[in-house]
Design a protein around this motif. Structure first.
Motif, PDB file in Angstrom:
ATOM      1  N   LEU A 673       0.871  -1.162   0.000  1.00 45.50           N
ATOM      2  CA  LEU A 673       0.000   0.000   0.000  1.00 45.50           C
ATOM      3  C   LEU A 673       0.911   1.216   0.000  1.00 45.50           C
ATOM      4  O   LEU A 673       1.760   1.349   0.875  1.00 45.50           O
ATOM      5  CB  LEU A 673      -0.851  -0.027   1.269  1.00 45.50           C
ATOM      6  N   LEU A 674       0.745   2.078  -0.971  1.00 44.02           N
ATOM      7  CA  LEU A 674       1.598   3.270  -1.028  1.00 44.02           C
ATOM      8  C   LEU A 674       0.824   4.474  -0.499  1.00 44.02           C
ATOM      9  O   LEU A 674      -0.151   4.912  -1.099  1.00 44.02           O
ATOM     10  CB  LEU A 674       2.053   3.537  -2.469  1.00 44.02           C
ATOM     11  N   THR A 675       1.280   4.973   0.624  1.00 39.01           N
ATOM     12  CA  THR A 675       0.644   6.144   1.245  1.00 39.01           C
ATOM     13  C   THR A 675       1.572   7.341   1.053  1.00 39.01           C
ATOM     14  O   THR A 675       2.784   7.213   1.236  1.00 39.01           O
ATOM     15  CB  THR A 675       0.448   5.896   2.757  1.00 39.01           C
ATOM     16  N   VAL A 676       1.008   8.471   0.664  1.00 34.72           N
ATOM     17  CA  VAL A 676       1.826   9.678   0.501  1.00 34.72           C
ATOM     18  C   VAL A 676       1.135  10.829   1.240  1.00 34.72           C
ATOM     19  O   VAL A 676       0.236  11.470   0.699  1.00 34.72           O
ATOM     20  CB  VAL A 676       2.006  10.039  -0.991  1.00 34.72           C
ATOM     21  N   PRO A 677       1.535  11.077   2.485  1.00 40.05           N
ATOM     22  CA  PRO A 677       0.847  12.100   3.270  1.00 40.05           C
ATOM     23  C   PRO A 677       1.141  13.509   2.756  1.00 40.05           C
ATOM     24  O   PRO A 677       2.084  13.719   2.003  1.00 40.05           O
ATOM     25  CB  PRO A 677       1.452  11.949   4.672  1.00 40.05           C
ATOM     26  N   GLY A 678       0.310  14.429   3.185  1.00 41.49           N
ATOM     27  CA  GLY A 678       0.608  15.846   2.947  1.00 41.49           C
ATOM     28  C   GLY A 678       0.153  16.394   1.615  1.00 41.49           C
ATOM     29  O   GLY A 678       0.522  17.509   1.247  1.00 41.49           O
ATOM     30  N   LEU A 679      -0.648  15.617   0.840  1.00 39.67           N
ATOM     31  CA  LEU A 679      -1.077  16.106  -0.473  1.00 39.67           C
ATOM     32  C   LEU A 679      -2.355  16.942  -0.342  1.00 39.67           C
ATOM     33  O   LEU A 679      -3.117  16.786   0.610  1.00 39.67           O
ATOM     34  CB  LEU A 679      -1.341  14.926  -1.408  1.00 39.67           C
ATOM     35  N   GLU A 680      -2.566  17.799  -1.336  1.00 45.57           N
ATOM     36  CA  GLU A 680      -3.777  18.614  -1.349  1.00 45.57           C
ATOM     37  C   GLU A 680      -4.977  17.660  -1.385  1.00 45.57           C
ATOM     38  O   GLU A 680      -5.136  16.892  -2.351  1.00 45.57           O
ATOM     39  CB  GLU A 680      -3.740  19.484  -2.613  1.00 45.57           C
ATOM     40  N   PRO A 681      -5.846  17.708  -0.370  1.00 45.27           N
ATOM     41  CA  PRO A 681      -6.875  16.663  -0.249  1.00 45.27           C
ATOM     42  C   PRO A 681      -7.857  16.655  -1.417  1.00 45.27           C
ATOM     43  O   PRO A 681      -8.253  15.588  -1.894  1.00 45.27           O
ATOM     44  CB  PRO A 681      -7.596  17.013   1.057  1.00 45.27           C
ATOM     45  N   GLY A 682      -8.246  17.838  -1.922  1.00 49.62           N
ATOM     46  CA  GLY A 682      -9.294  17.887  -2.937  1.00 49.62           C
ATOM     47  C   GLY A 682      -8.809  17.676  -4.359  1.00 49.62           C
ATOM     48  O   GLY A 682      -9.609  17.653  -5.293  1.00 49.62           O
ATOM     49  N   ALA A 683      -7.500  17.515  -4.531  1.00 48.82           N
ATOM     50  CA  ALA A 683      -6.979  17.411  -5.903  1.00 48.82           C
ATOM     51  C   ALA A 683      -6.789  15.958  -6.294  1.00 48.82           C
ATOM     52  O   ALA A 683      -6.669  15.073  -5.444  1.00 48.82           O
ATOM     53  CB  ALA A 683      -5.651  18.149  -5.993  1.00 48.82           C
ATOM     54  N   ALA A 684      -6.766  15.725  -7.606  1.00 47.31           N
ATOM     55  CA  ALA A 684      -6.489  14.376  -8.108  1.00 47.31           C
ATOM     56  C   ALA A 684      -5.020  14.293  -8.513  1.00 47.31           C
ATOM     57  O   ALA A 684      -4.425  15.287  -8.943  1.00 47.31           O
ATOM     58  CB  ALA A 684      -7.381  14.080  -9.296  1.00 47.31           C
ATOM     59  N   PHE A 685      -4.456  13.125  -8.369  1.00 43.72           N
ATOM     60  CA  PHE A 685      -3.025  12.947  -8.637  1.00 43.72           C
ATOM     61  C   PHE A 685      -2.759  11.752  -9.541  1.00 43.72           C
ATOM     62  O   PHE A 685      -3.472  10.751  -9.487  1.00 43.72           O
ATOM     63  CB  PHE A 685      -2.278  12.736  -7.311  1.00 43.72           C
ATOM     64  N   ALA A 686      -1.725  11.915 -10.341  1.00 40.00           N
ATOM     65  CA  ALA A 686      -1.213  10.781 -11.108  1.00 40.00           C
ATOM     66  C   ALA A 686      -0.001  10.251 -10.348  1.00 40.00           C
ATOM     67  O   ALA A 686       0.897  11.015  -9.997  1.00 40.00           O
ATOM     68  CB  ALA A 686      -0.791  11.238 -12.497  1.00 40.00           C
ATOM     69  N   VAL A 687       0.008   8.956 -10.100  1.00 42.27           N
ATOM     70  CA  VAL A 687       1.126   8.330  -9.387  1.00 42.27           C
ATOM     71  C   VAL A 687       1.791   7.362 -10.352  1.00 42.27           C
ATOM     72  O   VAL A 687       1.141   6.436 -10.854  1.00 42.27           O
ATOM     73  CB  VAL A 687       0.620   7.564  -8.147  1.00 42.27           C
TER      74      VAL A 687
END
Ligand code: GLA
Length: 788
Positions: A673-687
């Protein structure tokens, strides 16, 4: 009358009080509190005496100093815990009794004479000075509290002034004392040895005394001055914790005492062991600066406070915020065995790979072909380097590389012209043969003539041409402490004066050579501290360059220090210190969370490694700001033991790079499980998984299961193929919202577990790892966390 001093940072409060007896008390340090009309609720209720109590006066029969939270304790008045101050007066007495006198608060902060201290102008810091007096003895003590509100950091240091008519011997003068009213704490220290520095050790605090210190003359690889107190259930993202560090590079002590009455005291400062300072009439002595912080929301926040503070107020000069170059260092490639041709071949290869700085390590001077000679003789070995450094630099520069050089100025070999000319310059005790360390002695930096010589000798070295980087090494601990320049009653000042001497030299050289990027080193991380970082913006983290060991070393270091001060190099496999084999990609993935360098013989690389390194360097450069200066987070691995996740996240939470690292591979537990804390909660991300390569050699006879063609595993063709064929790790491309990624994570494609292979299987194996880029792609994507 109330003498409350209420200091606030954004999220913390530090409150001082004066006891009815006149002693300065620490009323509170923790989560921010509003100013109150009445601080009564916080106060200890001293309504009856306790058994075996000693009360300082009959006026206050219920107050015993031994069970109070105090700000700066002495000996002799009934506080039997470890003191912050210990003095011996001319009459031999040792009792001190400091009472509150006055206080004042102003914007800005003072420096500390002779010692490095944190920066900060009027907009950054506010100082409260609390004056205490021991009226009977004519002494004053100023406690300084520098409040860096936006950083949730408060620094402390103390100045003792002898206004009496007699000299006073100072046996102990700590930088800070922090008394807490109790609770269940862990004392967390960062301990180690050569090539295994700063491993985190948690000790549940029971009544007793714990000492975290160094007596080696430097801050040491044994016990770093950075320590923490953590509450019972404190984790990376929750719980209460305190941190303390010291802006000092010499013998230090962090003394923790917990009493049966439930009080906990933390002291930090110059190690009292072996220390004694003669304070004459009218003189003052100021301690090094202690750096304190508190977090109510776990260790990552505490580290963040320290990291930002180090970046903005400890590291300084031209390189403070400048991106650091990717370097090649010849040490693990050649050790002492090199000549100009070899160095140029290494440099040429480095330039081809995109590396930016060439560092010439030990062995370029005197007749140094091993570690038995020449320290002290800082003139070039023309046999190895005809034309000298001056001749070498333009050749390196013409390849497009900056040039850097190694020095170890504080040392001397018996077999050196310097030692032959000035045997008395090296540290020794009269009538005893001095002890050796790595065949060398330490120069006596308490002597002004030695300091003056060293400044000029180093200025000469640094002026040999276009030198843009210097690695300042220090490879042995001090023994036989004594100086001919000090009178017998001042020999207890030796170690502190050594450090003051060192700082004087560093200050002058940094002033003369402001453009040079300095990296400090002491057999790796034997002097990794805030004092050195005030002069040199980065430190060689450890002589252990093994990627797996570095997870602990860099991970431990990260509690107190940002990645922007940690040198981290990719070296050969098997590793020179552990003989552990790890892939070129894992070695890079770990080093990428520091100041990247390569330290291996690049002229021996296979085409596979060359291509991999070239892509690594360009990846690192493309993400350098984030990797070097982003917010560093240790991510608790929710699934699977022996996994480490680190992340660097941009300040605004729109971008991150995460690293997933594995110890030994376990079948059936390959779900990550890859967790990445501290990201803008409302935005979508490409990982996306960083494109990485796997050497097909690793598959042995299984090679035919993953290759399109059939070959004999371990045969000649396999070997040839493995050095040319770039087998790509499975593509990983995910989309997720910021809150999901931060608060939970994404389930990655499975690891290879022996049951089949296709494009959606990730090959990790032992010590496998991968970096993931996390980039904002727009508004909400799909699943979001629902927060109640
Ligand atoms: C120390 C340093 C190494 C290297 C050698 C050279 O061990 O930590 O990086 O510079 O000295 O002697």
């Amino acid at each position: 009358m109330s003498n409350i001093i209420h200091l606030d940072t954004e999220r913390t409060s530090y409150i001082l009080d004066v006891l009815p007896t006149g002693h300065l008390a620490g009323l509170y340090y923790g989560r921010r509190l509003r100013a109150m009309d009445d601080y009564g609720p916080l106060r200890q209720k001293n309504v009856v005496p306790y058994g075996t109590m000693v009360n300082v006066s009959q006026e206050h029969k219920n107050i015993g100093l031994d069970d109070q939270c105090l700000e700066y304790s002495g000996l002799g008045k009934g506080d039997y815990r470890e003191p912050a101050i210990e003095l011996v007066f001319a009459d031999g007495s040792r009792t001190t009794d400091f009472h509150y006198d006055s206080s004042r608060t102003y914007s800005g902060r003072p420096g500390i004479e002779g010692l490095p201290s944190a920066l900060g102008g009027e907009a950054d810091v506010q100082t409260t000075e609390v004056m205490l007096r021991d009226a009977e003895r004519g002494l004053s003590l100023v406690l300084n509290y520098c409040v860096y509100a936006k950083y949730d950091v408060i620094t402390r240091f103390a100045t003792l002034r002898n206004d009496s008519a007699e000299p006073v011997r100072v046996g102990r003068l700590m930088s800070a004392q922090l008394d807490l009213p109790g609770g269940s704490w862990n004392f967390v220290t960062f301990d180690g040895c050569w090539a295994y520095e700063r491993e985190r050790n948690d000790r549940p605090v029971r009544p007793g005394i714990y000492v975290n210190d160094s007596k080696t003359g430097n801050s040491s690889n044994r016990h770093n001055p950075f320590v923490m107190l953590t509450s019972e259930n404190c984790a990376e993202d929750s719980g209460e914790c305190y941190a303390s560090n010291l802006v000092y590079s010499g013998n230090h002590a962090e003394i923790l005492e917990a009493t049966y009455q439930g009080k906990v005291r933390l002291l930090t400062g110059i190690n009292p062991s072996g220390f004694e300072w003669l304070l004459e009439e009218g003189q003052t002595f100021t301690t090094p600066e202690a750096v304190l912080s508190y977090s109510a929301t776990g260790l990552n926040q505490l580290s963040r406070n320290m990291h930002r503070f180090v970046q903005d107020f400890i590291v300084r000069g031209e390189w403070q915020r400048k991106e650091r170059p990717v370097l090649i260092n010849n040490w693990e490639a050649t050790e002492f065995d090199f000549d100009k041709r070899k160095l140029l071949a290494l440099a040429k290869e480095a330039a081809n790979l995109g590396i930016e700085l060439f560092v010439l390590d030990d062995g370029w001077f005197g007749k140094r072909d091993d570690d038995t000679s020449s320290l002290g003789d800082w003139t070039v070995n023309e046999k190895k380097l005809p034309g000298g450094i001056a001749g070498l630099i333009p050749k390196i520069n013409s390849l497009g590389l900056k040039f850097g050089i190694w020095v170890e100025p504080e040392m001397v070999n018996e077999d050196s012209d310097l030692y032959r000319a000035h045997p008395d310059w090296s540290i020794a005790t009269p009538g005893r043969a001095p002890a050796y360390g790595r065949n060398q002695f330490v120069l006596d930096l308490t002597r002004p003539d030695v300091r003056a010589y060293l400044i000029e000798a180093m200025a000469g070295v640094f002026s040999q041409g276009n030198i843009e980087y210097v690695k300042w090494d220090m490879n042995r601990n001090i023994s036989d402490a004594w100086s001919g320049a000090l009178s017998p009653e001042r020999q207890g000042e030796f170690h502190h004066r050594y450090v003051l001497g060192l700082y004087e030299i560093l200050a002058e050289l940094v002033r003369r050579f402001p453009a040079i990027l300095f990296e400090s080193c002491a057999s790796g991380g034997n002097r990794f501290d805030l004092g050195m970082l005030c002069y040199m913006p980065q430190t060689w983290t450890s002589d252990d360059t093994d990627a797996y060991a570095r997870l602990s070393i860099q991970g431990g270091t990260s509690y107190g220090y940002p990645q922007s001060v940690m040198g981290a190099h990719v070296s050969a496999s098997p590793n020179m210190q552990t003989l552990r084999a790890s892939t070129i990609e894992t070695r890079f993935n770990v080093a990428a969370f520091g100041l990247l360098g390569y330290e291996l013989d690049l002229t021996m690389l296979s085409p596979f490694d060359k291509k991999a390194i070239k892509e690594q360097v360009s990846f690192y450069k493309a993400h350098r700001t984030l990797l070097q200066f982003g917010r560093f987070l240790r991510v608790p691995a929710r699934l699977g033991a022996d996994k480490t996740i680190w992340a660097v996240v941009s300040e605004d939470g729109t971008e991150a790079i995460a690293g997933l690292f594995q110890g030994s591979a376990k079948v059936g537990r390959g779900q990550d499980l890859l967790t990445v804390p501290g990201l803008e909660p409302g935005a979508a991300f490409a990982v996306r998984g960083r494109p990485q390569y796997i050497n097909v050699k690793a598959f042995g006879n299984l090679v035919n299961r993953v290759l399109p063609v059939k070959i004999r595993g371990d045969g000649v063709l396999h070997t040839v193929l493995s050095s040319h064929y770039m087998f790509r790790m499975a593509t990983e491309d995910y989309r997720a919202n910021g809150d999901l990624l931060s608060d939970y994570g994404i389930m990655l494609i499975p690891q290879f577990s022996g049951t089949g292979y296709n494009d959606s299987v990730r090959i990790f194996s032992d010590y496998g790892s991968r970096l993931y880029t996390v980039e904002k792609i727009g508004g909400d994507h799909m699943i979001s966390m629902v927060t109640p």
